[in-house]
Scaffold this motif. Structure first.
Motif, mmCIF file in Angstrom:
data_model
loop_
_atom_site.group_PDB
_atom_site.id
_atom_site.type_symbol
_atom_site.label_atom_id
_atom_site.label_comp_id
_atom_site.label_asym_id
_atom_site.label_seq_id
_atom_site.Cartn_x
_atom_site.Cartn_y
_atom_site.Cartn_z
ATOM 1 N N GLY A 66 0.838 -1.190 0.000
ATOM 2 C CA GLY A 66 0.000 0.000 0.000
ATOM 3 C C GLY A 66 0.867 1.231 0.000
ATOM 4 O O GLY A 66 2.035 1.185 -0.411
ATOM 5 N N GLU A 67 0.297 2.339 0.486
ATOM 6 C CA GLU A 67 1.059 3.584 0.557
ATOM 7 C C GLU A 67 0.468 4.491 1.622
ATOM 8 O O GLU A 67 -0.679 4.317 2.043
ATOM 9 N N LEU A 71 -0.396 14.568 4.516
ATOM 10 C CA LEU A 71 -1.208 15.631 3.934
ATOM 11 C C LEU A 71 -0.569 17.011 4.036
ATOM 12 O O LEU A 71 -0.847 17.872 3.208
ATOM 13 N N ALA A 72 0.315 17.224 4.998
ATOM 14 C CA ALA A 72 0.952 18.536 5.134
ATOM 15 C C ALA A 72 1.824 18.873 3.927
ATOM 16 O O ALA A 72 1.907 20.034 3.526
ATOM 17 N N ASP A 73 2.464 17.840 3.337
ATOM 18 C CA ASP A 73 3.381 18.102 2.230
ATOM 19 C C ASP A 73 3.077 17.300 0.963
ATOM 20 O O ASP A 73 3.763 17.447 -0.049
ATOM 21 N N GLY A 74 2.077 16.429 1.008
ATOM 22 C CA GLY A 74 1.696 15.654 -0.174
ATOM 23 C C GLY A 74 2.661 14.544 -0.548
ATOM 24 O O GLY A 74 2.515 13.937 -1.611
ATOM 25 N N LYS A 75 3.616 14.225 0.308
ATOM 26 C CA LYS A 75 4.564 13.148 0.009
ATOM 27 C C LYS A 75 3.873 11.798 0.140
ATOM 28 O O LYS A 75 3.085 11.582 1.053
ATOM 29 N N VAL A 76 4.204 10.912 -0.807
ATOM 30 C CA VAL A 76 3.637 9.568 -0.824
ATOM 31 C C VAL A 76 4.782 8.573 -0.645
ATOM 32 O O VAL A 76 5.806 8.655 -1.323
ATOM 33 N N ILE A 79 4.537 1.355 0.875
ATOM 34 C CA ILE A 79 4.607 0.431 2.016
ATOM 35 C C ILE A 79 4.620 -0.990 1.473
ATOM 36 O O ILE A 79 3.778 -1.364 0.648
ATOM 37 N N GLU A 80 5.575 -1.767 1.935
ATOM 38 C CA GLU A 80 5.692 -3.181 1.567
ATOM 39 C C GLU A 80 6.345 -3.897 2.743
ATOM 40 O O GLU A 80 6.807 -3.243 3.687
ATOM 41 N N PRO A 81 6.382 -5.228 2.723
ATOM 42 C CA PRO A 81 6.987 -5.941 3.847
ATOM 43 C C PRO A 81 8.397 -5.419 4.138
ATOM 44 O O PRO A 81 9.201 -5.201 3.235
ATOM 45 N N GLY A 82 8.645 -5.169 5.426
ATOM 46 C CA GLY A 82 9.925 -4.650 5.852
ATOM 47 C C GLY A 82 9.937 -3.139 6.046
ATOM 48 O O GLY A 82 10.912 -2.586 6.554
ATOM 49 N N THR A 83 8.858 -2.444 5.665
ATOM 50 C CA THR A 83 8.770 -0.991 5.824
ATOM 51 C C THR A 83 8.276 -0.643 7.223
ATOM 52 O O THR A 83 7.288 -1.204 7.689
ATOM 53 N N GLY A 97 -4.683 1.014 1.129
ATOM 54 C CA GLY A 97 -4.398 -0.386 0.871
ATOM 55 C C GLY A 97 -4.147 -0.574 -0.609
ATOM 56 O O GLY A 97 -4.795 0.071 -1.435
ATOM 57 N N GLY A 98 -3.199 -1.433 -0.956
ATOM 58 C CA GLY A 98 -2.837 -1.672 -2.348
ATOM 59 C C GLY A 98 -3.617 -2.804 -2.968
ATOM 60 O O GLY A 98 -4.822 -2.960 -2.737
#
Length: 127
Positions: A66-67, A71-76, A79-83, A97-98
């Motif tokens: 997923g990801e 919201l403050a800066d719009g950075k995306v 997320i994957e196993p180990g993150t 959710g992905g």
């Protein structure tokens, strides 16, 4: 000493469904450890607004994808196993959710009491 299994907690009142997610709260405020520990599933294809104004949270992805978007800066961030991501500044975010459910290990400080779900602003109340 406290010993619990995930299976036992899944089959008890410690399992909470929030619509886009399901959280098994294995360690809670009344256990007097100073934090709570949860195994949370974020369902595939969902988006959840979260803003923990009252809590700090660390989240480790064990499975799925997923990801998260701050919201403050719009950075995306992918997320994957180990993150591991840490909401150390009460970051308002969207959790998405992905293509498959994400299984996450989560730690909250201060600890949750057990039945919390996000309010309309994505906040858990303090208890």
């Amino acid at each position: 000493m406290i010993v619990r299994t995930l299976e036992d907690c899944e089959n008890s009142e410690r399992k909470v469904n929030g619509g886009n997610w399901e959280s098994v709260r294995m360690l809670l405020k009344d256990d007097n450890m100073g934090f709570s520990f949860h195994i949370t599933t974020i369902f595939a294809g969902t988006e959840t607004l979260i803003h923990y104004q009252n809590h700090l949270e660390s989240v480790y992805c064990m499975a799925g994808n997923g990801e998260i978007e701050t919201l403050a800066d719009g950075k995306v961030y992918k997320i994957e196993p180990g993150t591991l991501y840490i909401l150390d500044k009460h970051d308002k975010h969207l959790l998405r959710g992905g293509s498959e459910d994400m299984k996450m290990a989560c730690v909250f400080n201060p600890p949750l009491s057990g039945k919390e779900v996000h309010d309309e602003n994505g906040v858990y109340p303090i208890d």
